[in-house]
Design a protein around this motif. Structure first.
Motif, PDB file in Angstrom:
ATOM      1  N   GLU A   1       0.808  -1.218   0.000  1.00  0.00           N
ATOM      2  CA  GLU A   1       0.000   0.000   0.000  1.00  0.00           C
ATOM      3  C   GLU A   1       0.847   1.277   0.000  1.00  0.00           C
ATOM      4  N   TYR A   2       2.071   1.174   0.499  1.00  0.00           N
ATOM      5  CA  TYR A   2       2.971   2.341   0.533  1.00  0.00           C
ATOM      6  C   TYR A   2       4.358   1.930   0.032  1.00  0.00           C
ATOM      7  N   PRO A   3       4.478   1.553  -1.238  1.00  0.00           N
ATOM      8  CA  PRO A   3       5.759   1.062  -1.758  1.00  0.00           C
ATOM      9  C   PRO A   3       6.886   2.085  -1.680  1.00  0.00           C
ATOM     10  N   GLU A   4       6.519   3.369  -1.598  1.00  0.00           N
ATOM     11  CA  GLU A   4       7.543   4.407  -1.534  1.00  0.00           C
ATOM     12  C   GLU A   4       8.354   4.340  -0.242  1.00  0.00           C
ATOM     13  N   ILE A   5       7.857   3.594   0.731  1.00  0.00           N
ATOM     14  CA  ILE A   5       8.596   3.491   1.995  1.00  0.00           C
ATOM     15  C   ILE A   5       9.953   2.820   1.782  1.00  0.00           C
ATOM     16  N   LEU A   6      10.046   1.948   0.771  1.00  0.00           N
ATOM     17  CA  LEU A   6      11.308   1.270   0.492  1.00  0.00           C
ATOM     18  C   LEU A   6      12.363   2.229  -0.047  1.00  0.00           C
ATOM     19  N   ASP A   7      11.927   3.344  -0.625  1.00  0.00           N
ATOM     20  CA  ASP A   7      12.883   4.356  -1.081  1.00  0.00           C
ATOM     21  C   ASP A   7      13.589   5.015   0.101  1.00  0.00           C
ATOM     22  N   ILE A   8      12.919   4.954   1.241  1.00  0.00           N
ATOM     23  CA  ILE A   8      13.514   5.525   2.463  1.00  0.00           C
ATOM     24  C   ILE A   8      14.349   4.476   3.184  1.00  0.00           C
ATOM     25  N   THR A   9      13.783   3.271   3.362  1.00  0.00           N
ATOM     26  CA  THR A   9      14.469   2.254   4.169  1.00  0.00           C
ATOM     27  C   THR A   9      15.698   1.667   3.491  1.00  0.00           C
ATOM     28  N   LYS A  10      15.859   1.869   2.181  1.00  0.00           N
ATOM     29  CA  LYS A  10      17.049   1.346   1.503  1.00  0.00           C
ATOM     30  C   LYS A  10      18.265   2.257   1.672  1.00  0.00           C
TER      31      LYS A  10
ATOM     32  N   THR B   1      21.443   4.145   9.558  1.00  0.00           N
ATOM     33  CA  THR B   1      20.580   2.970   9.627  1.00  0.00           C
ATOM     34  C   THR B   1      21.124   1.924  10.603  1.00  0.00           C
ATOM     35  N   PHE B   2      20.185   1.140  11.156  1.00  0.00           N
ATOM     36  CA  PHE B   2      20.555  -0.019  11.956  1.00  0.00           C
ATOM     37  C   PHE B   2      20.409  -1.304  11.147  1.00  0.00           C
ATOM     38  N   ASN B   3      20.022  -1.158   9.890  1.00  0.00           N
ATOM     39  CA  ASN B   3      19.893  -2.327   9.016  1.00  0.00           C
ATOM     40  C   ASN B   3      21.251  -2.596   8.368  1.00  0.00           C
ATOM     41  N   TYR B   4      21.967  -3.549   8.920  1.00  0.00           N
ATOM     42  CA  TYR B   4      23.338  -3.817   8.467  1.00  0.00           C
ATOM     43  C   TYR B   4      23.405  -4.761   7.268  1.00  0.00           C
ATOM     44  N   MET B   5      22.254  -4.981   6.613  1.00  0.00           N
ATOM     45  CA  MET B   5      22.240  -5.791   5.400  1.00  0.00           C
ATOM     46  C   MET B   5      22.176  -4.922   4.146  1.00  0.00           C
ATOM     47  N   LEU B   6      22.185  -3.601   4.334  1.00  0.00           N
ATOM     48  CA  LEU B   6      22.173  -2.694   3.192  1.00  0.00           C
ATOM     49  C   LEU B   6      23.576  -2.538   2.622  1.00  0.00           C
TER      50      LEU B   6
ATOM     51  N   GLN C   1      12.902  -3.067   8.993  1.00  0.00           N
ATOM     52  CA  GLN C   1      12.914  -2.491  10.339  1.00  0.00           C
ATOM     53  C   GLN C   1      13.588  -3.420  11.343  1.00  0.00           C
ATOM     54  N   THR C   2      14.379  -2.821  12.205  1.00  0.00           N
ATOM     55  CA  THR C   2      14.989  -3.563  13.315  1.00  0.00           C
ATOM     56  C   THR C   2      14.291  -3.173  14.615  1.00  0.00           C
ATOM     57  N   GLY C   3      14.473  -3.978  15.638  1.00  0.00           N
ATOM     58  CA  GLY C   3      13.884  -3.664  16.947  1.00  0.00           C
ATOM     59  C   GLY C   3      14.386  -4.615  18.006  1.00  0.00           C
ATOM     60  N   THR C   4      14.517  -4.117  19.231  1.00  0.00           N
ATOM     61  CA  THR C   4      15.013  -4.953  20.335  1.00  0.00           C
ATOM     62  C   THR C   4      14.336  -4.550  21.636  1.00  0.00           C
ATOM     63  N   THR C   5      13.830  -5.548  22.361  1.00  0.00           N
ATOM     64  CA  THR C   5      13.371  -5.334  23.740  1.00  0.00           C
ATOM     65  C   THR C   5      13.839  -6.540  24.560  1.00  0.00           C
ATOM     66  N   ASP C   6      13.772  -6.420  25.885  1.00  0.00           N
ATOM     67  CA  ASP C   6      14.187  -7.539  26.733  1.00  0.00           C
ATOM     68  C   ASP C   6      13.317  -8.767  26.489  1.00  0.00           C
ATOM     69  N   LEU C   7      12.034  -8.543  26.233  1.00  0.00           N
ATOM     70  CA  LEU C   7      11.116  -9.661  26.038  1.00  0.00           C
ATOM     71  C   LEU C   7      11.241 -10.261  24.633  1.00  0.00           C
ATOM     72  N   ALA C   8      11.298  -9.421  23.613  1.00  0.00           N
ATOM     73  CA  ALA C   8      11.317  -9.905  22.225  1.00  0.00           C
ATOM     74  C   ALA C   8      12.711 -10.271  21.737  1.00  0.00           C
ATOM     75  N   GLY C   9      13.731  -9.746  22.362  1.00  0.00           N
ATOM     76  CA  GLY C   9      15.082 -10.008  21.907  1.00  0.00           C
ATOM     77  C   GLY C   9      15.396  -9.229  20.636  1.00  0.00           C
ATOM     78  N   ALA C  10      16.512  -9.569  20.004  1.00  0.00           N
ATOM     79  CA  ALA C  10      16.924  -8.901  18.771  1.00  0.00           C
ATOM     80  C   ALA C  10      16.045  -9.392  17.625  1.00  0.00           C
ATOM     81  N   SER C  11      15.322  -8.469  17.011  1.00  0.00           N
ATOM     82  CA  SER C  11      14.350  -8.844  15.978  1.00  0.00           C
ATOM     83  C   SER C  11      14.544  -7.980  14.729  1.00  0.00           C
ATOM     84  N   PHE C  12      14.190  -8.568  13.590  1.00  0.00           N
ATOM     85  CA  PHE C  12      14.402  -7.865  12.325  1.00  0.00           C
ATOM     86  C   PHE C  12      13.416  -8.373  11.274  1.00  0.00           C
TER      87      PHE C  12
END
Length: 380
Positions: free
Chosen positions: A97-106, A120-125, A139-150
């Motif tokens: 629905e918002y493909p233009e978001i990839l122009d930002i996240t890349k 960026t925190f995305n180390y696969m770019l 998107q990356t994200g980390t919490t004590d409960l969820a752990g390192a997530s991507f």
């Protein structure tokens, strides 16, 4: 700060730095309060078929970090929870629905407030330690409960792939563990699955034909509206697993008019199969050519025959039409005396009929119509 500036700067922080304060600012701007925005999030998840999520705030932080600014009725140590599948559904909707978001996240960095730069925190770019060609988000994200997530998105082998890693293992020994896990998952997909074109645009599927009512042609070919692409296991032959559904259509028919649907019946589903509210991949089928409406007398006659076939009027009209077709020609009928015609009409009315009229060419149809009306007039 103007609303537009707040929105743009907060979006940039959120996408690049996973900034919790930016998420809260956007939530308050859109929903009025973070709690009201959380209600909007719940409604959206329900609409997308995600039923296993728990939402208590917009940032994903544990409530213990938010003090008194927590969702009414939630516990002080609660935080958002969601399955990997739920996250994948959200990512799929965002990209579609918002493909233009990839122009930002890349991007690996972006300007913020005209002075500072966010990285960026995305180390696969490209240019990052775990670079993989094709990855352009997400998107990356980390919490004590969820752990390192991507949650990642990558374009590979003609496929748009979304992967979700939650609570990646070995983060104590590998700083890039979530990216390593993502790389392994992407490898599994491209080594075992492929994109295949079942039918090219305007190509017929399984020689499908659609019946045309009152047309100069009795049928028209059903062709793919656009390329019909599916994802299948490598070297699988799924051409036989395409179900074509069509319905009789009324003339005139334009080339490109919808005439049916082709559906891929996947026999190799993984887990629960396709995402909620999507079903099997399908393609709209359209008419391969134009079919004009037939001569009006032929149309009239076809409707008359259909009427006779499907009503009790067969006992009168069907017998008259059948005997006209099988016994009389136009010239023979004109030569009959009135009394003979009456006697013959009585036989038509009460005689046993073995078949129903089917006239082929227009000349015979006109003859049959004239004969029918003449016989009825004679009776009167």
């Amino acid at each position: 700060m103007p609303v537009s500036t707040l929105s743009n700067s907060s979006s940039t922080q959120l996408l690049f730095a996973s900034a919790n304060s930016a998420a809260i600012a956007l939530a308050e701007e859109i929903g009025g309060t973070e709690s009201k925005f959380a209600d909007m999030m719940k409604a959206q998840l329900k609409d997308w078929g995600i039923t296993d999520a728990k939402i208590v705030n917009a940032s994903g932080l544990n409530n213990s970090y938010l003090g008194n600014n927590i969702y009414p009725g939630s516990k002080s140590d609660e935080e958002n929870t969601m399955s990997a599948k739920g996250v994948a559904v959200i990512a799929q909707h965002v990209i579609k629905e918002y493909p233009e978001i990839l122009d930002i996240t890349k991007k690996t960095e972006a300007n913020f407030d005209g002075v500072n730069k966010l990285k960026t925190f995305n180390y696969m770019l490209k240019g990052q330690p775990s670079y993989r060609k094709g990855v352009d988000g997400l998107q990356t994200g980390t919490t004590d409960l969820a752990g390192a997530s991507f949650v990642a998105h990558s374009n590979e082998s003609g496929m748009s792939i979304i992967t979700v890693i939650i609570n990646a293992e070995h983060t104590d020994t590998d700083d890039y563990a979530w990216f390593t896990a993502t790389n392994e998952l992407l490898n599994y997909v491209v080594y075992h699955w492929e994109s295949k074109t079942i039918a090219k645009k305007r190509q017929a599927i399984s020689k499908s034909q659609v019946d045309v009512l009152d047309g100069k042609s009795k049928q028209v070919s059903a062709v793919a509206k656009s390329d019909f692409n599916i994802i299948q296991k490598i070297d699988a032959n799924n051409n036989k697993h395409i179900k074509v559904t069509t319905n009789q259509i009324q003339s005139p028919v334009k080339s490109g008019d919808k005439v049916g649907t082709a559906t891929f019946e996947d026999r190799t589903l993984v887990g629960d199969g396709y995402l909620p509210n999507q079903g099997m991949p399908s393609m709209e089928l359209v008419a391969g050519k134009e079919v004009k409406k037939s001569f009006f007398l032929k149309v009239w006659w076809n409707h008359f025959v259909t009427f006779v076939k499907h009503t009790d009027n067969l006992c009168i009209f069907g017998r008259i039409c059948t005997d006209i077709q099988h016994i009389f020609c136009f010239h023979d009928f004109i030569g009959l005396q009135s009394s003979v015609a009456r006697l013959f009409l009585l036989r038509l009315l009460y005689g046993k009929v073995d078949s129903i009229l089917t006239l082929i060419d227009t000349k015979r149809q006109i003859m049959g119509i004239i004969c029918l009306w003449c016989l009825i007039f004679t009776l009167l």
